[in-house]
Design an enzyme around this catalytic site. Structure first.
Site: not given
Ligand SMILES: NC(=O)c1ccc[n+]([C@@H]2O[C@H](COP(=O)([O-])OP(=O)(O)OC[C@H]3O[C@@H](n4cnc5c(N)ncnc54)[C@H](O)[C@@H]3O)[C@@H](O)[C@H]2O)c1
Length: 318
Positions: A11, A143
């Site tokens: 991700g 969320y």
């Molecule tokens: N990117 C942001 O701006 C942001 C901001 C606040 C919080 N977050 C948090 O950080 C974390 C990572 O976010 P991100 O931006 O990399 O999200 P993303 O959507 O880019 O990545 C999420 C990952 O989870 C994987 N995934 C989905 N279903 C799954 C499952 N059942 N088992 C295992 N993996 C699974 C996906 O393949 C993907 O690689 C999350 O908890 C998100 O809520 C991100």
């Protein structure tokens, strides 16, 4: 941290975090966990071990932890805010049922766990500016509901079983390696891609909508720094406010215009994204993170804009 599992390694955060952890802790010591359909490619695949790791499958997770002698888990599996709003039950299944599996495996195999929270854990009743570390958390999005639950369940496992859980409340993250996964702050990434391509940007968020944001290098440092922090200094655990900058669409547009004077932007507000953004705070107070584990961001809006535009130019001409 000696042997690390990154769940959701392909991700937006995971793809860069896995590479950073490999550079610090050794390539063979960081396992990239992915799901079918989101396989690792390129250097992520070439530089270290990778395993299919679906958080909803507790037994498979336990097998990976045992096989690789994992002692620290970064659990990044989630559906982000806009996607989650369209699939609320799946968001819960991945975010909370999945987290439960991760915490149980961590309890049985003595692993530390970091599962990020978000500015989405707050809601309309939260103070809008300089949100205190400990405050009202009544989010309206699914969320946000999963993020508050993540914080509570992670603290529960620490208090009841002594599992070493730690977490940060991420703001919107801006990066150029892997596109964001469907969040409300994605516009602040998309705008740089438009500017780098020389295109006009149509902004889905209204002028005057301030949200906290952070450049990915600071976000990655926060994760490593918190996991390495002296536990005796941690008063809080799940989850720390961290902040770097707060701007609205006009602010980021003007920052880009200072470096690309011909760049243009118009507005076409997306009702779902705007309603989510309106329920989130404008800015967070990150004093607790600064005091308890020396958190300090390096990038402000100007420095991030310079770096994003130059990195995207290189990427597009590669
Ligand atoms: N990117 C942001 O701006 C942001 C901001 C606040 C919080 N977050 C948090 O950080 C974390 C990572 O976010 P991100 O931006 O990399 O999200 P993303 O959507 O880019 O990545 C999420 C990952 O989870 C994987 N995934 C989905 N279903 C799954 C499952 N059942 N088992 C295992 N993996 C699974 C996906 O393949 C993907 O690689 C999350 O908890 C998100 O809520 C991100």
């Amino acid at each position: 941290m000696k042997k690390i599992l990154v769940i959701g390694a392909t991700g937006q955060i995971g793809s860069e975090l896995t590479m950073k952890l490999r550079s610090i802790y050794g390539h063979d010591n960081v396992v990239a966990g992915y799901i079918v359909g989101a396989e690792p490619k390129g250097e992520l695949l070439a530089t270290g071990p990778a395993e299919i790791c679906d958080v909803t499958n507790g037994q498979a997770l336990a097998d990976i932890v045992q096989k690789h002698h994992i002692d620290a888990i970064f659990n990044l599996a989630a559906l982000l805010s806009v996607v989650a709003e369209r699939k609320p039950q799946l968001a819960w299944k991945i975010g909370i049922d999945g987290l439960w599996n991760v915490l149980e495996v961590a309890r049985e195999h003595d692993c530390a766990v970091l599962t990020p929270s978000s500015i989405a854990c707050f809601g309309p009743e939260t103070p809008r500016d300089n949100v205190p570390q400990d405050t009202i958390q009544r989010p309206r999005t699914i969320y946000g509901v999963t993020k508050v639950t993540t914080e509570l369940l992670s603290d529960y496992y620490f208090n009841k079983y002594g599992v070493d859980t730690r977490s940060v409340r991420f703001p919107g993250l801006i990066s150029y390696v892997t596109p964001p996964g469907g969040g409300t702050t994605d516009y602040a990434v998309d705008i740089y891609y438009a500017a780098a391509r020389g295109e006009k940007f149509v902004c889905p968020i209204a002028e005057g909508t301030f949200m906290d944001m952070m450049y990915m290098p600071d976000a990655l440092n926060a994760l490593v720094q918190l996991m390495e922090a002296d536990p005796t200094r941690l008063v809080h655990r799940n989850s720390f406010n961290i902040a770097a900058m707060s701007f609205d669409p006009k602010g980021i547009y003007e920052a880009i215009r200072r470096q690309r004077p011909n760049f243009e932007m118009t507005y076409q507000v997306d009702a779902l994204k705007q309603s989510i953004a309106d329920s989130w705070p404008n800015s967070l107070d990150d004093t607790a993170a600064r005091q308890e584990w020396d958190w300090q961001p390096r990038y402000d809006l100007e420095a991030m804009t310079t770096d994003m535009l130059s990195k995207l130019a290189l990427k597009m001409h590669a």
